[in-house]
Design an enzyme around this catalytic site. Structure first.
Site, PDB file in Angstrom:
ATOM      1  N   GLY A  45       3.139  20.272  62.855  1.00  0.00           N
ATOM      2  CA  GLY A  45       3.758  21.792  62.061  1.00  0.00           C
ATOM      3  C   GLY A  45       2.801  21.988  60.986  1.00  0.00           C
ATOM      4  O   GLY A  45       2.247  21.319  60.162  1.00  0.00           O
ATOM      5  N   GLN A  50       1.628  27.090  53.312  1.00  0.00           N
ATOM      6  CA  GLN A  50       0.788  25.942  53.317  1.00  0.00           C
ATOM      7  C   GLN A  50      -0.928  26.334  53.434  1.00  0.00           C
ATOM      8  O   GLN A  50      -1.412  25.317  52.782  1.00  0.00           O
ATOM      9  CB  GLN A  50       1.062  25.092  54.356  1.00  0.00           C
ATOM     10  CG  GLN A  50       2.421  24.182  54.161  1.00  0.00           C
ATOM     11  CD  GLN A  50       2.610  23.329  55.246  1.00  0.00           C
ATOM     12  OE1 GLN A  50       3.000  23.435  56.387  1.00  0.00           O
ATOM     13  NE2 GLN A  50       2.333  21.907  54.772  1.00  0.00           N
ATOM     14  N   CYS A  98       4.748  15.692  55.250  1.00  0.00           N
ATOM     15  CA  CYS A  98       4.095  16.824  55.126  1.00  0.00           C
ATOM     16  C   CYS A  98       2.599  16.980  54.620  1.00  0.00           C
ATOM     17  O   CYS A  98       2.319  16.490  53.787  1.00  0.00           O
ATOM     18  CB  CYS A  98       5.009  17.807  54.037  1.00  0.00           C
ATOM     19  SG  CYS A  98       4.602  19.278  54.055  1.00  0.00           S
ATOM     20  N   LEU A  99       1.827  17.853  55.305  1.00  0.00           N
ATOM     21  CA  LEU A  99       0.494  18.019  54.996  1.00  0.00           C
ATOM     22  C   LEU A  99       0.495  18.231  53.713  1.00  0.00           C
ATOM     23  O   LEU A  99      -0.709  17.902  53.021  1.00  0.00           O
ATOM     24  CB  LEU A  99      -0.186  18.925  56.000  1.00  0.00           C
ATOM     25  CG  LEU A  99      -0.214  18.539  57.578  1.00  0.00           C
ATOM     26  CD1 LEU A  99      -0.893  19.717  58.363  1.00  0.00           C
ATOM     27  CD2 LEU A  99      -0.951  17.269  57.608  1.00  0.00           C
ATOM     28  N   HIS A 140      12.004  21.705  58.898  1.00  0.00           N
ATOM     29  CA  HIS A 140      11.035  21.442  57.902  1.00  0.00           C
ATOM     30  C   HIS A 140      10.060  22.633  57.570  1.00  0.00           C
ATOM     31  O   HIS A 140      10.000  22.901  56.491  1.00  0.00           O
ATOM     32  CB  HIS A 140      10.318  20.020  58.547  1.00  0.00           C
ATOM     33  CG  HIS A 140       9.221  19.710  57.600  1.00  0.00           C
ATOM     34  ND1 HIS A 140       8.952  18.521  56.710  1.00  0.00           N
ATOM     35  CD2 HIS A 140       8.181  20.344  57.085  1.00  0.00           C
ATOM     36  CE1 HIS A 140       7.983  18.594  56.130  1.00  0.00           C
ATOM     37  NE2 HIS A 140       7.335  19.567  56.418  1.00  0.00           N
ATOM     38  N   GLU A 141       9.556  23.046  58.673  1.00  0.00           N
ATOM     39  CA  GLU A 141       8.568  24.201  58.583  1.00  0.00           C
ATOM     40  C   GLU A 141       9.183  25.466  58.042  1.00  0.00           C
ATOM     41  O   GLU A 141       8.648  26.039  57.326  1.00  0.00           O
ATOM     42  CB  GLU A 141       7.926  24.673  59.979  1.00  0.00           C
ATOM     43  CG  GLU A 141       7.255  23.525  60.594  1.00  0.00           C
ATOM     44  CD  GLU A 141       6.287  22.903  59.775  1.00  0.00           C
ATOM     45  OE1 GLU A 141       5.629  23.461  58.727  1.00  0.00           O
ATOM     46  OE2 GLU A 141       6.182  21.554  59.857  1.00  0.00           O
ATOM     47  N   HIS A 144       9.457  25.855  54.162  1.00  0.00           N
ATOM     48  CA  HIS A 144       8.314  26.337  53.516  1.00  0.00           C
ATOM     49  C   HIS A 144       8.313  27.749  53.496  1.00  0.00           C
ATOM     50  O   HIS A 144       7.842  28.374  52.581  1.00  0.00           O
ATOM     51  CB  HIS A 144       7.135  25.830  54.401  1.00  0.00           C
ATOM     52  CG  HIS A 144       6.480  24.460  54.356  1.00  0.00           C
ATOM     53  ND1 HIS A 144       6.237  23.932  53.043  1.00  0.00           N
ATOM     54  CD2 HIS A 144       6.483  23.637  55.127  1.00  0.00           C
ATOM     55  CE1 HIS A 144       6.064  22.635  53.383  1.00  0.00           C
ATOM     56  NE2 HIS A 144       6.116  22.288  54.538  1.00  0.00           N
TER      57      HIS A 144
HETATM   58 ZN    ZN Z   1       5.658  20.439  55.291  1.00  0.00          ZN
END
Ligand code: ZN
Length: 184
Positions: A45, A50, A98-99, A140-141, A144
């Site tokens: 995701g 991000q 998470c990236l 999760h996404e 953000h």
């Molecule tokens: Zn994330």
């Protein structure tokens, strides 16, 4: 085009993102870049904040989990102007990463089901329920978009234990296989 991914500590990750309209600059290209950036970084995701854009857009491809989580079969989607309307069900724990927070994986508890309103890449409206791992990845996404990160869900003790690692990440002191940046 592959965007650099903003790391923990970047102010854009703490902003509340806004809805967009179909005339968002280079919308088609932007969506292509989102997918390309996510796949390049091996993510399941990616949310627009991000990549430094404070808009309510995220993309998900959860199909890699199909074997263990059958609900993720065909779960490949873009969510635009996403708004969670309801969440319910017994919260359950899962190890998330998470990236924007490389090399940290922690168990996070989240509600089992959510109802989300969004438009797709053609700006067609949807109002749907999700459960299982799909609901988890969406949440999760979605966090953000509201300036939240998965580590915010941890207990004060876990957070304390991660403090120095997070500080390093926020200085860009972490190695990754994808391009990252820290916004000043
Ligand atoms: Zn994330």
């Amino acid at each position: 085009m592959i965007y650099p991914i903003y790391l923990y500590g970047s102010p854009v990750l703490r902003k509340t993102a806004v809805d967009i309209t179909p005339d968002y600059p280079d919308f088609k290209q932007f969506m292509e870049n989102m997918w390309e950036t996510m796949y390049h970084a091996d993510g399941v995701g990616l949310a627009a904040p991000q990549v430094g854009k404070s808009v309510r857009v995220f993309v998900i491809d959860g199909t890699v989990f199909e074997e263990d989580y059958p609900e993720t079969k065909d779960f490949k989607k873009a969510f635009i102007n996403a708004h969670i309307l309801e969440s319910e069900g017994e919260p359950w724990s899962w190890n998330e990463g998470c990236l924007s927070v490389p090399k940290i994986h922690e168990d996070v508890k989240r509600p089992a089901r959510i109802r989300i309103k969004y438009v797709d890449e053609n700006f067609v409206e949807h109002d749907e329920w999700y459960e299982g791992l799909c609901a988890r990845i969406i949440q999760h996404e979605y966090d953000h978009l509201d300036g939240k990160m998965f580590v915010d869900h941890l207990s004060p003790i876990r957070k304390q234990l991660l403090k120095s690692k997070l500080q390093k990440i926020s200085k860009g002191d972490v190695s990754t296989d994808y391009r990252v940046k820290v916004e000043k």
